[in-house]
Design an enzyme around this catalytic site. Structure first.
Site, PDB file in Angstrom:
ATOM      1  N   HIS A  56      -5.739 -23.828  11.934  1.00 24.86           N
ATOM      2  CA  HIS A  56      -7.106 -23.776  11.423  1.00 24.86           C
ATOM      3  C   HIS A  56      -8.093 -23.560  12.557  1.00 24.86           C
ATOM      4  O   HIS A  56      -9.045 -22.805  12.431  1.00 24.86           O
ATOM      5  CB  HIS A  56      -7.434 -25.067  10.662  1.00 24.86           C
ATOM      6  CG  HIS A  56      -8.753 -25.042   9.955  1.00 24.86           C
ATOM      7  ND1 HIS A  56      -9.107 -25.968   9.015  1.00 24.86           N
ATOM      8  CD2 HIS A  56      -9.812 -24.219  10.065  1.00 24.86           C
ATOM      9  CE1 HIS A  56     -10.331 -25.704   8.563  1.00 24.86           C
ATOM     10  NE2 HIS A  56     -10.771 -24.646   9.200  1.00 24.86           N
ATOM     11  N   GLU A 103     -14.750 -19.060  14.085  1.00 23.84           N
ATOM     12  CA  GLU A 103     -14.175 -20.071  14.963  1.00 23.84           C
ATOM     13  C   GLU A 103     -14.638 -19.879  16.411  1.00 23.84           C
ATOM     14  O   GLU A 103     -14.899 -20.855  17.118  1.00 23.84           O
ATOM     15  CB  GLU A 103     -12.644 -20.035  14.885  1.00 23.84           C
ATOM     16  CG  GLU A 103     -12.077 -20.514  13.560  1.00 23.84           C
ATOM     17  CD  GLU A 103     -12.340 -21.998  13.323  1.00 23.84           C
ATOM     18  OE1 GLU A 103     -12.079 -22.803  14.222  1.00 23.84           O
ATOM     19  OE2 GLU A 103     -12.827 -22.331  12.231  1.00 23.84           O
ATOM     20  N   HIS A 107     -16.815 -22.914  17.758  1.00 24.11           N
ATOM     21  CA  HIS A 107     -16.017 -23.785  18.622  1.00 24.11           C
ATOM     22  C   HIS A 107     -15.663 -23.156  19.972  1.00 24.11           C
ATOM     23  O   HIS A 107     -15.685 -23.830  20.996  1.00 24.11           O
ATOM     24  CB  HIS A 107     -14.736 -24.199  17.903  1.00 24.11           C
ATOM     25  CG  HIS A 107     -14.981 -24.906  16.608  1.00 24.11           C
ATOM     26  ND1 HIS A 107     -15.597 -26.138  16.534  1.00 24.11           N
ATOM     27  CD2 HIS A 107     -14.703 -24.540  15.321  1.00 24.11           C
ATOM     28  CE1 HIS A 107     -15.679 -26.517  15.263  1.00 24.11           C
ATOM     29  NE2 HIS A 107     -15.146 -25.569  14.516  1.00 24.11           N
TER      30      HIS A 107
END
Length: 241
Positions: A56, A103, A107
């Protein structure tokens, strides 16, 4: 006097460089997050054809969208794409890079404060490396924890994972519906320190990151979302439909 001025200029440059080099990390932990595709698609109504845990994300415990000007560029990870498509797929839009782009923005740009993760290629390749290193799929199978119509106790799942890795992980489920007493296994987080050594996950560092990504992956008007599994409730580990 001229020599003194030159010395001061050099000293200022050295101090400036030292400040950049010693810039502190804003995060202390990396969260390698796995998702179970059948559970995700049970909420999103997609059609899973994957019977293994997929990646994920790799999430620093602090910071979101740290550099909006650092745009995602798939050409920088071209050599990683075959593994990305298998190990880190977008279950909703398999032909799209939108999940990886998200992502990276949320992040990856924060993880990049570490020299070892300061490029898109370093970030994504390290996430894949850690995913293959921990090999969660094999660990669960080793302890006979496989997708099944039977139920597991939480302690069976937690014990197997923590006994193997030697650290505490975070296991998340979809809570039961109003008239049910079974929770559904959906997500497992395994944590690393700045040197990529396994370490205990702690709730206070993971709750915000988990909720943020789940909000992206599941429409906000849906009632079901992941939460830490209830230790006293049976766990359903759903097989492919």
């Amino acid at each position: 006097m001229r020599h003194c001025s030159a010395f001061l200029v050099c000293l200022a440059a050295a101090l400036s460089s030292a400040i950049v080099i010693s810039h502190p990390h804003t995060w202390t932990k990396l969260i390698l997050t796995h998702q179970w595709p059948t559970t995700f698609c049970g909420v999103e109504h997609c059609h899973p054809n994957i019977s293994y845990w997929t990646l994920h994300g790799l999430w620093p415990d602090k910071g979101n969208d740290c550099n909006s000007s650092w745009h995602f560029n798939s050409s920088q990870i071209e050599d990683l794409l075959p593994d990305m498509e298998k190990s880190w797929p977008d279950l909703l839009h398999p032909a799209s890079c939108s999940f990886w782009k998200y992502e990276w923005h949320k992040h990856g740009t924060c993880a990049a404060t570490a020299d070892s993760l300061n490029s898109q290629h370093k970030y994504f390749s390290k996430a894949l490396e850690l995913y293959h290193k921990v090999d969660l799929n094999s660990v669960l199978r080793k302890f006979d924890i496989t997708p099944s119509e039977k139920y597991f106790t939480f302690s069976q799942i937690e014990g197997a994972i923590e006994n193997f890795y030697g650290v505490k992980v975070k296991i998340q489920c979809i809570p039961p519906s109003k008239n049910d007493d079974i929770q559904i296994l959906g997500q497992i987080e395994i944590c690393f320190d700045l040197d990529f050594t396994l370490m205990d996950c702690e709730k206070q560092f993971t709750m915000e990151a988990s909720k943020g990504d789940w909000d992206y992956r599941v429409a906000v008007d849906k009632a079901s979302e992941f939460s830490v599994c209830d230790h006293n409730m049976p766990v359903y580990y759903p097989p492919l439909p």
